[in-house]
Design an enzyme around this catalytic site. Structure first.
Site, PDB file in Angstrom:
ATOM      1  N   GLN A   1       0.168  19.971   4.396  1.00  0.00           N
ATOM      2  CA  GLN A   1       1.553  20.054   4.866  1.00  0.00           C
ATOM      3  C   GLN A   1       2.050  21.497   4.838  1.00  0.00           C
ATOM      4  O   GLN A   1       2.776  21.934   5.732  1.00  0.00           O
ATOM      5  CB  GLN A   1       2.448  19.141   4.027  1.00  0.00           C
ATOM      6  CG  GLN A   1       3.910  19.111   4.476  1.00  0.00           C
ATOM      7  CD  GLN A   1       4.136  18.516   5.857  1.00  0.00           C
ATOM      8  OE1 GLN A   1       3.555  17.506   6.204  1.00  0.00           O
ATOM      9  NE2 GLN A   1       4.985  19.155   6.671  1.00  0.00           N
TER      10      GLN A   1
ATOM     11  N   CYS B   1      12.982  12.119   6.209  1.00  0.00           N
ATOM     12  CA  CYS B   1      13.063  11.698   7.613  1.00  0.00           C
ATOM     13  C   CYS B   1      14.445  12.000   8.183  1.00  0.00           C
ATOM     14  O   CYS B   1      14.608  12.172   9.380  1.00  0.00           O
ATOM     15  CB  CYS B   1      12.746  10.211   7.736  1.00  0.00           C
ATOM     16  SG  CYS B   1      13.708   9.201   6.597  1.00  0.00           S
TER      17      CYS B   1
ATOM     18  N   LYS C   1       0.837  -1.209   0.000  1.00  0.00           N
ATOM     19  CA  LYS C   1       0.000   0.000   0.000  1.00  0.00           C
ATOM     20  C   LYS C   1       0.869   1.255   0.000  1.00  0.00           C
ATOM     21  O   LYS C   1       1.559   1.546   0.968  1.00  0.00           O
ATOM     22  CB  LYS C   1      -0.911   0.056   1.229  1.00  0.00           C
ATOM     23  CG  LYS C   1      -1.905   1.207   1.094  1.00  0.00           C
ATOM     24  CD  LYS C   1      -2.502   1.641   2.405  1.00  0.00           C
ATOM     25  CE  LYS C   1      -1.974   2.951   2.932  1.00  0.00           C
ATOM     26  NZ  LYS C   1      -2.118   4.131   2.079  1.00  0.00           N
TER      27      LYS C   1
ATOM     28  N   GLY D   1       2.914   4.689  12.913  1.00  0.00           N
ATOM     29  CA  GLY D   1       3.769   3.523  13.173  1.00  0.00           C
ATOM     30  C   GLY D   1       3.421   2.851  14.488  1.00  0.00           C
ATOM     31  O   GLY D   1       3.437   1.618  14.604  1.00  0.00           O
TER      32      GLY D   1
ATOM     33  N   GLY E   1       6.749   5.706   7.999  1.00  0.00           N
ATOM     34  CA  GLY E   1       5.833   6.833   8.126  1.00  0.00           C
ATOM     35  C   GLY E   1       6.028   7.523   9.464  1.00  0.00           C
ATOM     36  O   GLY E   1       7.111   7.481  10.060  1.00  0.00           O
ATOM     37  N   SER E   2       4.975   8.155   9.948  1.00  0.00           N
ATOM     38  CA  SER E   2       5.074   8.961  11.162  1.00  0.00           C
ATOM     39  C   SER E   2       5.065   8.067  12.414  1.00  0.00           C
ATOM     40  O   SER E   2       4.628   6.909  12.366  1.00  0.00           O
ATOM     41  CB  SER E   2       3.887   9.919  11.228  1.00  0.00           C
ATOM     42  OG  SER E   2       2.690   9.171  11.269  1.00  0.00           O
TER      43      SER E   2
HETATM   44  P1  NDP Z   1       1.943   8.599   7.714  1.00  0.00           P
HETATM   45  O1  NDP Z   1       2.313   7.933   8.982  1.00  0.00           O
HETATM   46  O2  NDP Z   1       0.861   9.590   7.719  1.00  0.00           O
HETATM   47  O3  NDP Z   1       1.519   7.510   6.604  1.00  0.00           O
HETATM   48  C1  NDP Z   1       2.390   6.464   6.216  1.00  0.00           C
HETATM   49  C2  NDP Z   1       1.571   5.385   5.513  1.00  0.00           C
HETATM   50  O4  NDP Z   1       0.707   4.744   6.470  1.00  0.00           O
HETATM   51  C3  NDP Z   1       0.654   5.927   4.414  1.00  0.00           C
HETATM   52  O5  NDP Z   1       0.613   4.999   3.356  1.00  0.00           O
HETATM   53  C4  NDP Z   1      -0.687   6.024   5.151  1.00  0.00           C
HETATM   54  O6  NDP Z   1      -1.793   6.028   4.291  1.00  0.00           O
HETATM   55  C5  NDP Z   1      -0.635   4.749   5.982  1.00  0.00           C
HETATM   56  N1  NDP Z   1      -1.553   4.713   7.121  1.00  0.00           N
HETATM   57  C6  NDP Z   1      -2.227   5.723   7.704  1.00  0.00           C
HETATM   58  N2  NDP Z   1      -2.937   5.258   8.780  1.00  0.00           N
HETATM   59  C7  NDP Z   1      -2.705   3.928   8.857  1.00  0.00           C
HETATM   60  C8  NDP Z   1      -3.118   2.891   9.742  1.00  0.00           C
HETATM   61  N3  NDP Z   1      -3.918   3.139  10.789  1.00  0.00           N
HETATM   62  N4  NDP Z   1      -2.675   1.633   9.527  1.00  0.00           N
HETATM   63  C9  NDP Z   1      -1.836   1.355   8.505  1.00  0.00           C
HETATM   64  N5  NDP Z   1      -1.402   2.295   7.618  1.00  0.00           N
HETATM   65  C10 NDP Z   1      -1.823   3.574   7.796  1.00  0.00           C
HETATM   66  O7  NDP Z   1       3.301   9.237   7.141  1.00  0.00           O
HETATM   67  P2  NDP Z   1       3.492  10.192   5.892  1.00  0.00           P
HETATM   68  O8  NDP Z   1       3.037   9.500   4.634  1.00  0.00           O
HETATM   69  O9  NDP Z   1       2.927  11.541   6.197  1.00  0.00           O
HETATM   70  O10 NDP Z   1       5.101  10.285   5.788  1.00  0.00           O
HETATM   71  C11 NDP Z   1       5.851  11.181   6.525  1.00  0.00           C
HETATM   72  C12 NDP Z   1       6.483  10.505   7.719  1.00  0.00           C
HETATM   73  O11 NDP Z   1       7.284   9.402   7.281  1.00  0.00           O
HETATM   74  C13 NDP Z   1       7.417  11.403   8.491  1.00  0.00           C
HETATM   75  O12 NDP Z   1       7.192  11.259   9.874  1.00  0.00           O
HETATM   76  C14 NDP Z   1       8.801  10.867   8.126  1.00  0.00           C
HETATM   77  O13 NDP Z   1       9.785  11.125   9.090  1.00  0.00           O
HETATM   78  C15 NDP Z   1       8.538   9.410   7.955  1.00  0.00           C
HETATM   79  N6  NDP Z   1       9.580   8.763   7.154  1.00  0.00           N
HETATM   80  C16 NDP Z   1      10.485   7.935   7.770  1.00  0.00           C
HETATM   81  C17 NDP Z   1      11.525   7.357   7.050  1.00  0.00           C
HETATM   82  C18 NDP Z   1      12.525   6.454   7.711  1.00  0.00           C
HETATM   83  O14 NDP Z   1      13.214   5.709   7.011  1.00  0.00           O
HETATM   84  N7  NDP Z   1      12.640   6.476   9.027  1.00  0.00           N
HETATM   85  C19 NDP Z   1      11.690   7.621   5.613  1.00  0.00           C
HETATM   86  C20 NDP Z   1      10.665   8.484   5.072  1.00  0.00           C
HETATM   87  C21 NDP Z   1       9.648   9.032   5.821  1.00  0.00           C
HETATM   88  P3  NDP Z   1      -2.376   7.397   3.656  1.00  0.00           P
HETATM   89  O15 NDP Z   1      -1.429   8.496   3.943  1.00  0.00           O
HETATM   90  O16 NDP Z   1      -2.499   7.081   2.214  1.00  0.00           O
HETATM   91  O17 NDP Z   1      -3.693   7.615   4.321  1.00  0.00           O
END
Ligand code: NDP
Length: 476
Positions: free
Chosen positions: A325, A278, A172, A227, A222-223
């Site tokens: 954002q 990130c 996804k 997470g 992700g965030s």
């Molecule tokens: P989000 O946490 O908002 O989303 C990440 C993914 O999770 C998206 O595909 C989102 O879907 C999905 N998602 C949302 N809710 C759920 C849930 N309850 N269960 C499962 N999946 C879900 O992050 P962002 O997309 O806004 O990305 C930015 C963040 O990613 C920043 O915090 C950044 O630091 C981090 N990041 C970390 C990296 C690393 O290697 N440590 C690298 C790159 C980014 P949708 O958004 O489509 O609703």
């Protein structure tokens, strides 16, 4: 406008709803309309993955490697086209977008090689005539959930090892950038991926949750907030979770630093790719003896950066990814001023030839580490200078954060460099380099709130994408 379908159980299928993919460089530019996967489609994908995965797990290594190599070749052949698509949907400057696509191809090629490096171990036994082997086996079905900021790179660094080590995949992407993910899924399908082994399931967080409920392991980027929810659901199901999360990364400028190098590290780490990394350096911890000179030189260099539409080779910094954002970035800029930070340059919305979410990169001086702008991840082109008295204070401030993803020091002292690498509490430690910029053949992982579970990338990825089995043999 036709709707881009999901790849479910080997078939391209539409859904009940869909989502428009709009360019942040030009909100009149609709990249496409992408179907949302339904809960039933997630279950169908999992059922097909179970069957296809069982065969893939025992497929000849050469078959697995060949598939990955074909995917790499096709990505590489289409670098310019995919780079443009990525730049349109995410806003990344075209040079960076093309670089990201090329890197995705490299990753598939690297993991084609990993297929035959999936070695086990053989131990002596405590008993005479007995041998002990530790074998690596695929986990089964892995769920891969990715963010928007690297639309093809992060999917590649999860999908390639998952397939290389013999797993089936439910993938996804972020709702904001389904275009690159769709193109990648199409490439994987056309490269001859067995039907049902790989499914693309686009949509919002609900699709992500449904995936976690239907897989044997989940890899998430992700965030921290999302997470945590993913890890909690995985724990409730007793499945492994790998979560790569946010950062509040420090760039330390020591008193003996080369000023020109320090400025370049700050520009690269804080502002390129619109600060939406990130590993971006959001806290610039500068020895007070050169804080003024550094601030002046950095502001001058920032003045040379071209902020404009992503799909242009002239652009250094593309737009912010979306309106939400941009509002978040602007609210933190207002907060920084309310907290008493001095705005040196930038931070205002910009008008360009097309309607988009353009923001001048912002630099704040005279900040301290307790300010919210220095504690919370903003994820935009915003950096704060924190002046400190000497290296010991710099290290304390750098470590004083809930995050621990990447950290860098600019210094000419080997002693300081060695001390920093040994004492900084972050998964990535850089010396005389920006905090951002990782390579795919070595592990990526953070400490504290930045990571949960085993590292990604390189050979280390095997620790997440396989499980071990220990076999004892007695041969008299
Ligand atoms: P989000 O946490 O908002 O989303 C990440 C993914 O999770 C998206 O595909 C989102 O879907 C999905 N998602 C949302 N809710 C759920 C849930 N309850 N269960 C499962 N999946 C879900 O992050 P962002 O997309 O806004 O990305 C930015 C963040 O990613 C920043 O915090 C950044 O630091 C981090 N990041 C970390 C990296 C690393 O290697 N440590 C690298 C790159 C980014 P949708 O958004 O489509 O609703």
């Amino acid at each position: 406008m036709s709707i881009f379908s999901n790849l479910v159980a080997g078939e391209w299928v539409s859904g009940d709803t869909s989502c428009l993919n709009v360019s942040p460089s030009d909100t009149g530019d609709v990249v496409g309309d992408y179907a949302d996967a339904t809960p039933a489609q997630v279950r169908d994908a999992a059922a097909a993955a179970r069957i296809a995965g069982a065969q893939w797990a025992v497929a000849a290594p050469g078959v697995r490697a060949d598939l990955l190599r074909r995917i790499a070749d096709e990505i590489e052949r289409r670098t310019d086209e995919l780079g443009l698509l990525l730049s349109r949907e995410e806003g990344k400057a075209l040079r960076d977008a093309r670089g990201e696509v090329a890197r995705a191809a490299d990753i598939f090629r690297f993991y084609a090689g990993e297929v035959v490096r999936m070695a086990g171990e053989r131990f002596a036994s405590l008993r005479v005539g007995v041998s002990v082997e530790v074998l690596h086996e695929p986990v089964g079905i892995v769920g891969l959930i990715t963010p928007w900021n690297f639309p093809i790179l992060i999917p590649a660094w999860k999908i390639a090892p998952a397939l290389a080590y013999g797993n089936a995949v439910l993938f996804k992407p972020s709702e904001l950038v389904p275009g690159s993910a769709w193109a990648l899924a199409d490439i994987i399908d056309k490269a001859g991926c067995p039907k049902g082994l790989f499914s693309l399931l686009m949509g919002d967080g609900a699709v992500g949750r449904a995936i976690v409920e239907n897989v044997d392991a989940v890899s998430f980027t992700g965030s921290v907030a999302t997470g945590t929810a993913v890890a909690q659901l995985a724990a409730a199901r007793m499945i492994p979770a790998q979560c790569e999360l946010g950062g509040k990364n420090p760039l330390v400028i020591a008193a003996d630093a080369d000023l020109g190098l320090a400025v370049e590290c700050a520009v690269q780490g804080s502002f390129l790719q619109t600060g939406q990394r990130c590993t971006a350096s959001s806290r610039l911890i500068v020895d007070a003896s050169l804080a003024d000179r550094f601030t002046e030189a950095l502001a001058a260099r920032m003045g040379q950066l071209i902020v404009d539409v992503g799909p242009s080779l002239e652009t250094d910094i593309g737009p912010v990814v979306d309106e939400r954002q941009l509002e978040k970035d602007l609210s933190y800029i207002a907060l920084a001023e309310a907290e008493g930070a001095r705005r040196v340059t930038g931070g205002e919305p910009l008008q360009r030839a097309t309607p988009g979410h353009f923001l001048a990169p912002a630099l704040f001086a005279d900040t301290h580490n307790a300010m919210r702008v220095n504690r919370e991840e903003i994820f935009g082109p915003i950096a704060c200078i924190i002046p400190v008295e000497g290296y010991e204070e710099a290290l304390d401030v750098a470590n004083d954060t809930e995050f621990g993803l990447s950290a860098s020091i600019v210094t000419n002292s080997l002693k300081l460099a060695q001390h920093f690498k040994a004492n900084i509490r972050s998964g990535l430690a850089m010396v005389n380099l920006p905090t951002a910029g990782v390579e795919f053949h070595v592990p990526l992982s953070g400490m504290k709130a930045s990571s949960y579970g085993p590292a990604e990338m390189g050979h280390h990825a095997m620790r997440f994408y396989t499980k071990v089995r220990t076999a004892y043999t007695f041969a008299a």
